[in-house]
Design a protein around this motif. Structure first.
Motif, PDB file in Angstrom:
ATOM      1  N   ILE A  29       0.828  -1.327  -0.053  1.00 32.32           N
ATOM      2  CA  ILE A  29       0.001   0.072  -0.025  1.00 32.32           C
ATOM      3  C   ILE A  29       0.821   1.191   0.089  1.00 32.32           C
ATOM      4  CG2 ILE A  29      -2.065  -1.001   1.146  1.00 32.32           C
ATOM      5  CD1 ILE A  29      -1.291   0.226   3.750  1.00 32.32           C
ATOM      6  N   ALA A  30       0.126   2.406  -0.640  1.00 25.85           N
ATOM      7  CA  ALA A  30       1.224   3.622  -0.746  1.00 25.85           C
ATOM      8  C   ALA A  30       0.118   4.687  -0.160  1.00 25.85           C
ATOM      9  CB  ALA A  30       1.791   3.678  -2.005  1.00 25.85           C
ATOM     10  N   TRP A  31       0.806   6.110   0.042  1.00 30.16           N
ATOM     11  CA  TRP A  31      -0.210   7.222   0.132  1.00 30.16           C
ATOM     12  C   TRP A  31      -0.741   7.587  -1.223  1.00 30.16           C
ATOM     13  CZ3 TRP A  31      -1.941   8.660   4.681  1.00 30.16           C
ATOM     14  CH2 TRP A  31      -1.086   8.390   5.720  1.00 30.16           C
ATOM     15  N   GLU A  32      -1.958   7.746  -1.052  1.00 27.13           N
ATOM     16  CA  GLU A  32      -2.771   8.490  -2.279  1.00 27.13           C
ATOM     17  C   GLU A  32      -2.253   9.972  -2.556  1.00 27.13           C
ATOM     18  OE1 GLU A  32      -6.987   9.474  -4.121  1.00 27.13           O
ATOM     19  OE2 GLU A  32      -6.970   8.399  -2.153  1.00 27.13           O
ATOM     20  N   TYR A  33      -1.972  10.287  -3.775  1.00 25.18           N
ATOM     21  CA  TYR A  33      -1.435  11.627  -4.098  1.00 25.18           C
ATOM     22  C   TYR A  33      -2.204  12.267  -5.174  1.00 25.18           C
ATOM     23  CZ  TYR A  33       1.768  14.767  -6.373  1.00 25.18           C
ATOM     24  OH  TYR A  33       2.444  15.841  -7.177  1.00 25.18           O
ATOM     25  N   SER A  34      -2.668  13.455  -4.796  1.00 27.39           N
ATOM     26  CA  SER A  34      -3.310  14.164  -5.807  1.00 27.39           C
ATOM     27  C   SER A  34      -2.621  15.543  -6.143  1.00 27.39           C
ATOM     28  CB  SER A  34      -4.804  14.703  -5.298  1.00 27.39           C
ATOM     29  OG  SER A  34      -5.351  13.640  -4.879  1.00 27.39           O
ATOM     30  N   ASP A  82       3.381  15.151  -1.941  1.00 30.93           N
ATOM     31  CA  ASP A  82       3.897  13.715  -2.602  1.00 30.93           C
ATOM     32  C   ASP A  82       4.962  12.988  -1.831  1.00 30.93           C
ATOM     33  OD1 ASP A  82       4.603  11.896  -4.534  1.00 30.93           O
ATOM     34  OD2 ASP A  82       5.813  13.080  -5.780  1.00 30.93           O
ATOM     35  N   LEU A  83       4.067  12.198  -0.983  1.00 28.20           N
ATOM     36  CA  LEU A  83       4.900  11.267  -0.051  1.00 28.20           C
ATOM     37  C   LEU A  83       5.947  10.502  -0.596  1.00 28.20           C
ATOM     38  CD1 LEU A  83       2.608  10.923   2.807  1.00 28.20           C
ATOM     39  CD2 LEU A  83       4.379  12.651   2.575  1.00 28.20           C
ATOM     40  N   ASP A  84       5.366   9.927  -1.804  1.00 27.83           N
ATOM     41  CA  ASP A  84       6.124   8.794  -2.751  1.00 27.83           C
ATOM     42  C   ASP A  84       6.730   7.665  -1.607  1.00 27.83           C
ATOM     43  OD1 ASP A  84       7.242   7.635  -4.625  1.00 27.83           O
ATOM     44  OD2 ASP A  84       8.669   9.295  -5.228  1.00 27.83           O
ATOM     45  N   ASN A 133      14.044  22.314  -6.471  1.00 31.03           N
ATOM     46  CA  ASN A 133      12.908  22.557  -7.304  1.00 31.03           C
ATOM     47  C   ASN A 133      12.003  21.257  -7.612  1.00 31.03           C
ATOM     48  OD1 ASN A 133      11.111  23.893  -9.338  1.00 31.03           O
ATOM     49  ND2 ASN A 133      12.458  23.349 -11.068  1.00 31.03           N
ATOM     50  N   GLY A 134      11.446  20.911  -6.235  1.00 30.98           N
ATOM     51  CA  GLY A 134      10.551  19.589  -6.322  1.00 30.98           C
ATOM     52  C   GLY A 134       9.235  20.256  -6.426  1.00 30.98           C
ATOM     53  N   VAL A 135       8.126  19.107  -6.738  1.00 30.76           N
ATOM     54  CA  VAL A 135       6.745  19.481  -6.971  1.00 30.76           C
ATOM     55  C   VAL A 135       6.054  18.660  -5.676  1.00 30.76           C
ATOM     56  CG1 VAL A 135       4.639  19.024  -8.311  1.00 30.76           C
ATOM     57  CG2 VAL A 135       6.960  19.587  -9.595  1.00 30.76           C
ATOM     58  N   ASP A 136       5.229  19.508  -4.994  1.00 30.40           N
ATOM     59  CA  ASP A 136       4.388  19.014  -3.929  1.00 30.40           C
ATOM     60  C   ASP A 136       5.279  18.449  -2.780  1.00 30.40           C
ATOM     61  OD1 ASP A 136       2.085  19.938  -5.013  1.00 30.40           O
ATOM     62  OD2 ASP A 136       1.629  18.101  -6.117  1.00 30.40           O
ATOM     63  N   LYS A 137       6.594  18.918  -2.414  1.00 31.26           N
ATOM     64  CA  LYS A 137       7.313  18.561  -1.402  1.00 31.26           C
ATOM     65  C   LYS A 137       7.104  19.412  -0.138  1.00 31.26           C
ATOM     66  CE  LYS A 137       8.593  14.986  -3.791  1.00 31.26           C
ATOM     67  NZ  LYS A 137       8.114  15.370  -5.088  1.00 31.26           N
ATOM     68  N   THR A 138       7.030  19.215   0.929  1.00 24.51           N
ATOM     69  CA  THR A 138       6.994  19.932   2.208  1.00 24.51           C
ATOM     70  C   THR A 138       7.914  19.762   3.123  1.00 24.51           C
ATOM     71  OG1 THR A 138       5.427  18.631   3.275  1.00 24.51           O
ATOM     72  CG2 THR A 138       4.384  20.124   1.512  1.00 24.51           C
ATOM     73  N   PRO A 139       8.484  20.691   3.906  1.00 27.22           N
ATOM     74  CA  PRO A 139       9.292  20.478   4.966  1.00 27.22           C
ATOM     75  C   PRO A 139       8.863  19.577   6.224  1.00 27.22           C
ATOM     76  CG  PRO A 139       9.215  22.805   4.481  1.00 27.22           C
ATOM     77  CD  PRO A 139       8.316  22.151   3.779  1.00 27.22           C
ATOM     78  N   ASN A 140       7.286  19.583   6.133  1.00 24.64           N
ATOM     79  CA  ASN A 140       6.745  18.743   7.107  1.00 24.64           C
ATOM     80  C   ASN A 140       6.963  17.053   6.997  1.00 24.64           C
ATOM     81  OD1 ASN A 140       5.778  21.009   8.636  1.00 24.64           O
ATOM     82  ND2 ASN A 140       3.902  20.798   7.712  1.00 24.64           N
ATOM     83  N   HIS A 141       7.178  16.721   5.687  1.00 19.18           N
ATOM     84  CA  HIS A 141       7.156  15.533   5.096  1.00 19.18           C
ATOM     85  C   HIS A 141       8.453  15.063   4.507  1.00 19.18           C
ATOM     86  CE1 HIS A 141       2.773  16.492   5.452  1.00 19.18           C
ATOM     87  NE2 HIS A 141       2.906  15.405   5.908  1.00 19.18           N
ATOM     88  N   HIS A 142       9.312  15.991   4.138  1.00 17.12           N
ATOM     89  CA  HIS A 142      10.391  15.722   3.240  1.00 17.12           C
ATOM     90  C   HIS A 142      11.594  16.806   4.066  1.00 17.12           C
ATOM     91  CE1 HIS A 142       7.079  15.444   0.864  1.00 17.12           C
ATOM     92  NE2 HIS A 142       7.478  14.327   0.134  1.00 17.12           N
TER      93      HIS A 142
END
Length: 261
Positions: free
Chosen positions: A78-83, A89-91, A167-176
């Motif tokens: 299973i994986a996190w859903e990404y929109s 984008d937890l990936d 220069n990443g897409v949908d990456k956040t300091p809370n998760h990455h």
């Protein structure tokens, strides 16, 4: 704290990451990506990047190799859903292991546990981050008769940063978080230089936080802090997802596995 020589630590890092194999269009096996083996109270699974085990929402055919035989990864994953534009984008994904596979893999690999998990720290003297995985450039496709490739690479640096600088897409300091690695060659633990290979294929591998005594050339206990998901060539920077994002997935995976039983 138990300290070990840097050379020994680097030489045995392959035990902390597992190569994931797949098949090309002609049915030939090849090393596709990397994963981190994990266990929690007798439940065994792999943590990897979503793009390493799913393609267009469908599971990719994958297998691992134990002491002397392959094991198809046919259990739940299973994986996190990404929109895009709506969620980070937890990936990150988890793959359950059956009992026989887990037992066999333990003969060659070290499984992390919750006690081995920590958070990242800002740049701190003595604190380094080890990135480990199986780059494609060191594991080129070859005839099956020559055996499956499995050469791990370990890179150590203290240059941890935030994803805002990449220069990443949908990456956040809370998760990455990000790790800059601008070097083309680094000193090898046994002497001489190690030329850093292109890191593509290391996705799904682990990132560990380690304390290093440079004067004595010793390394403290490694703590798992993230899973590598991207490499930005222009910035010479890795992007990793904080490993804590795998915890809810692991709980759900365990529930699904119990229902299957």
């Amino acid at each position: 704290m138990l300290w070990i020589p840097i050379k020994l630590f680097i030489e045995t890092v392959y035990r902390r990451v597992i190569p994931l194999y797949s098949f090309d269009q002609r049915g030939r096996p090849f090393l596709a990506s990397s994963a981190v083996p994990f266990q929690d109270n007798g439940f065994f699974f792999l943590i990897t990047a979503t793009h390493c085990c799913f393609q267009n929402g469908k599971p990719l055919p994958l297998f691992v190799y134990g002491e002397n035989k392959p094991h198809a990864l046919t259990e739940c994953r299973i994986a996190w859903e990404y929109s895009p534009g709506k969620s980070p984008d937890l990936d990150i994904a988890v793959i359950a292991l059956d009992e026989n596979c887990a037992e066999d893999l333990q003969k060659r690999h070290l499984f992390c546990s919750p006690e081995d998990v920590r958070t990242t720290m800002p740049r701190t003297p003595g604190i380094h981050y080890l990135i480990a995985g199986y780059p494609a450039s060191r594991n080129r496709r070859r005839p099956p008769a020559l055996g499956l490739p499995s050469r791990a690479t370990a890179l150590i640096t203290g240059e941890i940063g935030i994803v805002d600088s990449v220069n990443g897409v949908d990456k956040t300091p809370n998760h990455h978080f990000s790790i800059e690695f601008p070097y083309e060659k680094v000193p090898a633990p046994g002497g001489g230089d190690f030329y850093v290979p292109p890191p593509y294929g290391m996705s799904g591998g682990g990132v560990w936080r380690v304390e290093i005594d440079m004067r004595e050339r010793l390394v403290g206990r490694p703590y798992l802090v993230g899973i590598g998901i991207e490499y930005h060539k222009k910035d010479k920077t890795f992007v990793a997802t904080k490993v804590q994002a795998a915890a809810p997935l692991a709980q759900d995976l365990r529930s699904f596995s119990k229902r299957k039983e």
